[in-house]
Design an enzyme around this catalytic site. Structure first.
Site, PDB file in Angstrom:
ATOM      1  N   HIS A 150       4.559   1.644  -7.940  1.00 38.46           N
ATOM      2  CA  HIS A 150       3.587   0.543  -7.859  1.00 38.46           C
ATOM      3  C   HIS A 150       2.671   0.540  -9.090  1.00 38.46           C
ATOM      4  O   HIS A 150       2.347  -0.515  -9.630  1.00 38.46           O
ATOM      5  CB  HIS A 150       2.699   0.704  -6.621  1.00 38.46           C
ATOM      6  CG  HIS A 150       3.425   0.701  -5.321  1.00 38.46           C
ATOM      7  ND1 HIS A 150       3.565   1.823  -4.540  1.00 38.46           N
ATOM      8  CD2 HIS A 150       4.050  -0.295  -4.643  1.00 38.46           C
ATOM      9  CE1 HIS A 150       4.218   1.520  -3.437  1.00 38.46           C
ATOM     10  NE2 HIS A 150       4.534   0.241  -3.472  1.00 38.46           N
TER      11      HIS A 150
ATOM     12  N   ASP B  13      13.597  -3.035  -5.520  1.00 37.96           N
ATOM     13  CA  ASP B  13      14.003  -3.990  -4.487  1.00 37.96           C
ATOM     14  C   ASP B  13      14.684  -5.168  -5.189  1.00 37.96           C
ATOM     15  O   ASP B  13      14.122  -6.253  -5.315  1.00 37.96           O
ATOM     16  CB  ASP B  13      12.776  -4.428  -3.689  1.00 37.96           C
ATOM     17  CG  ASP B  13      12.099  -3.245  -3.016  1.00 37.96           C
ATOM     18  OD1 ASP B  13      12.623  -2.776  -2.003  1.00 37.96           O
ATOM     19  OD2 ASP B  13      11.079  -2.756  -3.543  1.00 37.96           O
TER      20      ASP B  13
ATOM     21  N   GLY C 177       0.819  -1.218   0.000  1.00 36.25           N
ATOM     22  CA  GLY C 177       0.000   0.000   0.000  1.00 36.25           C
ATOM     23  C   GLY C 177       0.846   1.258   0.000  1.00 36.25           C
ATOM     24  O   GLY C 177       2.039   1.212  -0.293  1.00 36.25           O
ATOM     25  N   ALA C 178       0.203   2.393   0.353  1.00 37.02           N
ATOM     26  CA  ALA C 178       0.848   3.717   0.221  1.00 37.02           C
ATOM     27  C   ALA C 178       1.404   3.845  -1.194  1.00 37.02           C
ATOM     28  O   ALA C 178       2.586   4.125  -1.396  1.00 37.02           O
ATOM     29  CB  ALA C 178       1.931   3.925   1.290  1.00 37.02           C
TER      30      ALA C 178
HETATM   31  P1  AMP Z   1       6.233  -2.299  -1.473  1.00 36.96           P
HETATM   32  O1  AMP Z   1       4.824  -1.804  -1.367  1.00 36.96           O
HETATM   33  O2  AMP Z   1       7.248  -1.298  -1.092  1.00 36.96           O
HETATM   34  O3  AMP Z   1       6.420  -3.641  -0.830  1.00 36.96           O
HETATM   35  O4  AMP Z   1       6.492  -2.519  -3.013  1.00 36.96           O
HETATM   36  C1  AMP Z   1       5.637  -3.333  -3.782  1.00 36.96           C
HETATM   37  C2  AMP Z   1       6.265  -3.573  -5.115  1.00 36.96           C
HETATM   38  O5  AMP Z   1       6.474  -2.334  -5.788  1.00 36.96           O
HETATM   39  C3  AMP Z   1       7.643  -4.239  -5.013  1.00 36.96           C
HETATM   40  O6  AMP Z   1       7.775  -5.207  -6.040  1.00 36.96           O
HETATM   41  C4  AMP Z   1       8.578  -3.080  -5.209  1.00 36.96           C
HETATM   42  O7  AMP Z   1       9.827  -3.471  -5.738  1.00 36.96           O
HETATM   43  C5  AMP Z   1       7.805  -2.246  -6.217  1.00 36.96           C
HETATM   44  N1  AMP Z   1       8.272  -0.857  -6.184  1.00 36.96           N
HETATM   45  C6  AMP Z   1       8.389  -0.059  -5.113  1.00 36.96           C
HETATM   46  N2  AMP Z   1       8.908   1.141  -5.464  1.00 36.96           N
HETATM   47  C7  AMP Z   1       9.139   1.073  -6.787  1.00 36.96           C
HETATM   48  C8  AMP Z   1       9.685   1.988  -7.748  1.00 36.96           C
HETATM   49  N3  AMP Z   1      10.106   3.207  -7.396  1.00 36.96           N
HETATM   50  N4  AMP Z   1       9.779   1.590  -9.035  1.00 36.96           N
HETATM   51  C9  AMP Z   1       9.357   0.346  -9.396  1.00 36.96           C
HETATM   52  N5  AMP Z   1       8.831  -0.557  -8.539  1.00 36.96           N
HETATM   53  C10 AMP Z   1       8.728  -0.204  -7.252  1.00 36.96           C
END
Ligand code: AMP
Length: 281
Positions: free
Chosen positions: A40, A153, A34-35
């Site tokens: 995303h 990531d 989220g957020a």
């Molecule tokens: P998170 O909500 O931070 O767990 O991220 C969810 C997914 O979004 C993960 O696969 C992250 O690698 C991807 N993600 C987060 N930030 C970015 C970004 N700036 N660019 C591309 N993918 C992202």
């Protein structure tokens, strides 16, 4: 109010995914906490372009937080998230409760050795076990054909690739490029915790590692280029450079072989916020 369907239970989710699979539709899943931001959404858009049905999961997975304070402070913005996902649009949001994911009696941990161990694994003990466990569960819950993950990531992406190979999961993993702010800062849900002063300096992390990668390609020694990047980051006002490392892109083990794909990965602290980034070298 969002027109998107939000489901909270695995039973409801399965009712949708069973029908989709019976109709021969390809299902893509985008796991998130989220957020949501444009990073995303870029994953959701990639899934939209390649799959018949797209599920975005929103679950702040307690098992992958090694720092209770980080879990407590993690932003929660479900209504705004749903509105953003409606612009893609995705077909369904799966936002389960903690008890739905980890019911009474839950006892299984999925642990990927090797690639989980260095860097983030060393700095955040248990983090990748939490990731591997929840990703395995989300694949099982959604019955997805394709899973979308961000290169932001990088190590997590390599852990997930290893996981699906090792456990023969019938899910194709798609790694999507990092989406950045205009100054190079990788978009992250944690960026909102930066002060305005911190935010103004934060782009230095990316510019410093980019300069180091260029210097290495131009023949400078790995060690010298990394030392200069660390100095630039500290000089910009970051409190701490936790690591800047040049690693084999797939195994995350140290690599001084310029002929094989390598990745520069960094974790630095600014304003009490831990920022990570990585680029190809
Ligand atoms: P998170 O909500 O931070 O767990 O991220 C969810 C997914 O979004 C993960 O696969 C992250 O690698 C991807 N993600 C987060 N930030 C970015 C970004 N700036 N660019 C591309 N993918 C992202």
């Amino acid at each position: 109010m969002s027109p998107l369907t939000i489901v909270r239970t695995v039973a409801e989710l399965r009712a949708h995914t069973r029908a989709w699979r019976a109709a021969g539709q390809v299902i893509g899943v985008v796991p998130t906490m989220g957020a949501l931001h444009d990073g995303h959404l870029s994953l959701a858009r990639a899934a939209r372009a390649e799959c018949d049905r797209v599920i975005t999961t929103i679950f702040i997975n307690p098992m992958q937080f090694n720092n209770p304070d980080d879990l407590l402070k993690y932003p929660r913005t479900e209504e705004a998230d749903a509105a953003l996902l409606a612009t893609v649009p995705v077909d369904l949001i799966f936002a389960p409760t903690r008890d739905e994911v980890y019911p009474e009696g839950f006892k299984t941990t999925v642990s990927v050795a090797g690639v989980s161990e260095p860097l983030e694994g060393r700095m955040r003990p248990g983090h990748f076990d939490g990731v591997a466990t929840v990703v395995s569960k989300l694949f099982g819950m959604t019955m997805a054909d394709r899973g979308y993950f961000g290169q932001k990531d990088w190590q997590q992406l390599q852990v997930v690739l290893r996981l699906v190979r090792d456990l023969n999961m019938p899910v194709q993993i798609v790694g999507c490029e990092t989406i950045r702010e205009a100054d190079g800062l990788a978009m992250s849900s944690r960026n909102v915790r930066l002060t305005p002063e911190g935010r103004a300096k934060a782009g230095v992390l990316y510019t410093a590692i980019t300069a180091a990668a260029e210097d290495i390609r131009a023949g400078q020694s790995d060690r010298m280029a990394i030392r200069e990047a660390a100095e630039a980051i500290r000089a910009a006002g970051f409190e701490r450079v936790e690591y800047i490392e040049l690693r084999d892109a797939a195994t995350l083990m140290p690599s001084d072989d310029p002929a094989s794909p390598r990745r520069m990965l960094a974790a630095c602290w600014l304003d009490g916020v831990r920022l990570i980034d990585n680029i190809p070298v």
